[in-house]
Design a protein around this motif. Structure first.
Motif, PDB file in Angstrom:
ATOM      1  N   ALA A  65       0.824  -1.217   0.000  1.00 17.10           N
ATOM      2  CA  ALA A  65       0.000   0.000   0.000  1.00 17.10           C
ATOM      3  C   ALA A  65       0.857   1.266   0.000  1.00 17.10           C
ATOM      4  N   GLY A  66       2.175   1.103   0.124  1.00 14.03           N
ATOM      5  CA  GLY A  66       3.041   2.279   0.130  1.00 14.03           C
ATOM      6  C   GLY A  66       3.001   3.043   1.438  1.00 14.03           C
ATOM      7  N   ARG A  67       2.607   2.374   2.513  1.00 11.11           N
ATOM      8  CA  ARG A  67       2.560   3.028   3.838  1.00 11.11           C
ATOM      9  C   ARG A  67       3.900   2.835   4.534  1.00 11.11           C
ATOM     10  N   TRP A  68       4.898   3.577   4.061  1.00  3.46           N
ATOM     11  CA  TRP A  68       6.254   3.435   4.576  1.00  3.46           C
ATOM     12  C   TRP A  68       6.362   3.916   6.023  1.00  3.46           C
ATOM     13  N   ASP A  69       5.433   4.741   6.438  1.00  2.00           N
ATOM     14  CA  ASP A  69       5.426   5.197   7.824  1.00  2.00           C
ATOM     15  C   ASP A  69       5.080   4.061   8.794  1.00  2.00           C
ATOM     16  N   LEU A  70       4.409   3.004   8.275  1.00  2.90           N
ATOM     17  CA  LEU A  70       4.053   1.845   9.119  1.00  2.90           C
ATOM     18  C   LEU A  70       5.033   0.676   8.972  1.00  2.90           C
ATOM     19  N   VAL A  71       5.763   0.662   7.871  1.00  2.00           N
ATOM     20  CA  VAL A  71       6.644  -0.490   7.599  1.00  2.00           C
ATOM     21  C   VAL A  71       7.735  -0.614   8.664  1.00  2.00           C
ATOM     22  N   LYS A  72       8.463   0.483   8.909  1.00  3.52           N
ATOM     23  CA  LYS A  72       9.593   0.415   9.857  1.00  3.52           C
ATOM     24  C   LYS A  72       9.140   0.014  11.264  1.00  3.52           C
ATOM     25  N   PRO A  73       8.087   0.649  11.849  1.00  4.62           N
ATOM     26  CA  PRO A  73       7.651   0.211  13.185  1.00  4.62           C
ATOM     27  C   PRO A  73       7.158  -1.243  13.202  1.00  4.62           C
ATOM     28  N   ALA A  74       6.530  -1.681  12.122  1.00  3.52           N
ATOM     29  CA  ALA A  74       6.047  -3.063  12.057  1.00  3.52           C
ATOM     30  C   ALA A  74       7.228  -4.038  11.983  1.00  3.52           C
ATOM     31  N   GLU A  75       8.280  -3.685  11.261  1.00  6.90           N
ATOM     32  CA  GLU A  75       9.479  -4.537  11.191  1.00  6.90           C
ATOM     33  C   GLU A  75      10.161  -4.604  12.564  1.00  6.90           C
ATOM     34  N   GLU A  76      10.159  -3.485  13.285  1.00  7.21           N
ATOM     35  CA  GLU A  76      10.738  -3.476  14.634  1.00  7.21           C
ATOM     36  C   GLU A  76       9.927  -4.376  15.581  1.00  7.21           C
ATOM     37  N   ARG A  77       8.600  -4.325  15.445  1.00 10.37           N
ATOM     38  CA  ARG A  77       7.739  -5.176  16.264  1.00 10.37           C
ATOM     39  C   ARG A  77       8.005  -6.651  15.944  1.00 10.37           C
ATOM     40  N   GLU A  78       8.116  -6.962  14.641  1.00 11.33           N
ATOM     41  CA  GLU A  78       8.379  -8.350  14.225  1.00 11.33           C
ATOM     42  C   GLU A  78       9.723  -8.825  14.787  1.00 11.33           C
ATOM     43  N   ALA A  79      10.754  -7.956  14.738  1.00 10.41           N
ATOM     44  CA  ALA A  79      12.080  -8.317  15.258  1.00 10.41           C
ATOM     45  C   ALA A  79      12.016  -8.558  16.770  1.00 10.41           C
ATOM     46  N   ALA A  80      11.261  -7.723  17.489  1.00 10.04           N
ATOM     47  CA  ALA A  80      11.121  -7.905  18.946  1.00 10.04           C
ATOM     48  C   ALA A  80      10.428  -9.234  19.249  1.00 10.04           C
ATOM     49  N   LEU A  81       9.402  -9.561  18.465  1.00 13.42           N
ATOM     50  CA  LEU A  81       8.692 -10.835  18.669  1.00 13.42           C
ATOM     51  C   LEU A  81       9.594 -12.024  18.352  1.00 13.42           C
ATOM     52  N   LEU A  82      10.463 -11.883  17.341  1.00  7.03           N
ATOM     53  CA  LEU A  82      11.406 -12.964  17.020  1.00  7.03           C
ATOM     54  C   LEU A  82      12.387 -13.194  18.178  1.00  7.03           C
ATOM     55  N   ARG A  83      12.889 -12.087  18.767  1.00  9.89           N
ATOM     56  CA  ARG A  83      13.784 -12.213  19.935  1.00  9.89           C
ATOM     57  C   ARG A  83      13.051 -12.900  21.089  1.00  9.89           C
ATOM     58  N   GLU A  84      11.814 -12.469  21.330  1.00  6.54           N
ATOM     59  CA  GLU A  84      11.003 -13.068  22.405  1.00  6.54           C
ATOM     60  C   GLU A  84      10.778 -14.558  22.141  1.00  6.54           C
ATOM     61  N   GLY A  85      10.476 -14.893  20.894  1.00  5.12           N
ATOM     62  CA  GLY A  85      10.274 -16.307  20.529  1.00  5.12           C
ATOM     63  C   GLY A  85      11.528 -17.137  20.762  1.00  5.12           C
ATOM     64  N   ASN A  86      12.693 -16.572  20.405  1.00 10.23           N
ATOM     65  CA  ASN A  86      13.962 -17.282  20.626  1.00 10.23           C
ATOM     66  C   ASN A  86      14.223 -17.499  22.115  1.00 10.23           C
TER      67      ASN A  86
END
Length: 197
Positions: A79-100
């Motif tokens: 959708a070209g919502r670059w303002d949401l992409v970076k925070p969503a990638e940070e959330r995904e990375a935090a969840l990956l760390r938590e999962g590990n």
């Protein structure tokens, strides 16, 4: 406090002396202690199983959350919502760390479970050894008692034949009392064995 300590030490000394003089009781005490340790190991295993199940549930929930955020990142990029992409990638990375981290915790739980199961097996084997020794000691004690009574008492074949039968109708029959005591001891031993299982 000194009097209490002295009395406590005296009781411990007397107990140790009593157990040395009655090795079958010492074996029974050891078997009881092993039974308690085995029960504790079984309780710990049940607790670890519960924690492992909770850890698996948490990992699954985290994985589903990672998947949800991964899809959101894709949608935001499309959708070209670059303002949401970076925070969503940070959330995904935090969840990956938590999962590990949760995965690591679950592996620790599995290792503890394996060690506890091994400990429980060792305790169970040791308890069976002690039980066998207790049975041997009891048999040896019974045999020694039988030999001692055989040496001190005249032959049963002549006693009953030569005595009058007045005790047969007497409520204070010493043989009846002796058999009742023996039968009660047998029942008590059987109850102890049943409770030990």
């Amino acid at each position: 406090m000194g009097l209490f300590e002295d009395f406590s030490r005296f009781l411990e000394t007397r107990l140790e002396e009593f157990l040395r003089n009655n090795p079958h009781l010492e074996l029974q005490a050891l078997e009881e202690q092993l039974r308690e340790q085995e029960e504790e190991a079984l309780r710990l295993m049940a607790d670890l199983r519960l924690k492992e199940k909770q850890a698996q549930d948490n990992i699954l929930a985290t994985a589903q959350e990672i998947q949800r955020w991964h899809e959101r990142i894709g949608k935001a990029k499309t959708a070209g919502r670059w303002d949401l992409v970076k925070p969503a990638e940070e959330r995904e990375a935090a969840l990956l760390r938590e999962g590990n981290q949760r995965w690591g915790q679950m592996q620790v739980l599995k290792e503890r479970m394996k060690q506890t199961e091994e400990l429980q097996r060792k305790i169970q084997a040791r308890r069976q050894e002690v039980r066998a020794k207790a049975v041997e000691a009891e048999a040896a004690r019974a045999s020694a008692n039988a030999n001692a009574s055989a040496k001190t008492e005249p032959s049963w074949q002549t006693i009953g034949w030569n005595q009058s039968n007045t005790y047969l109708h007497n409520s204070a029959d010493p043989l009846e009392a002796q058999f009742k005591r023996w039968e009660m001891d047998e029942e008590l031993d059987q109850l102890k064995r049943n409770m030990g299982r």
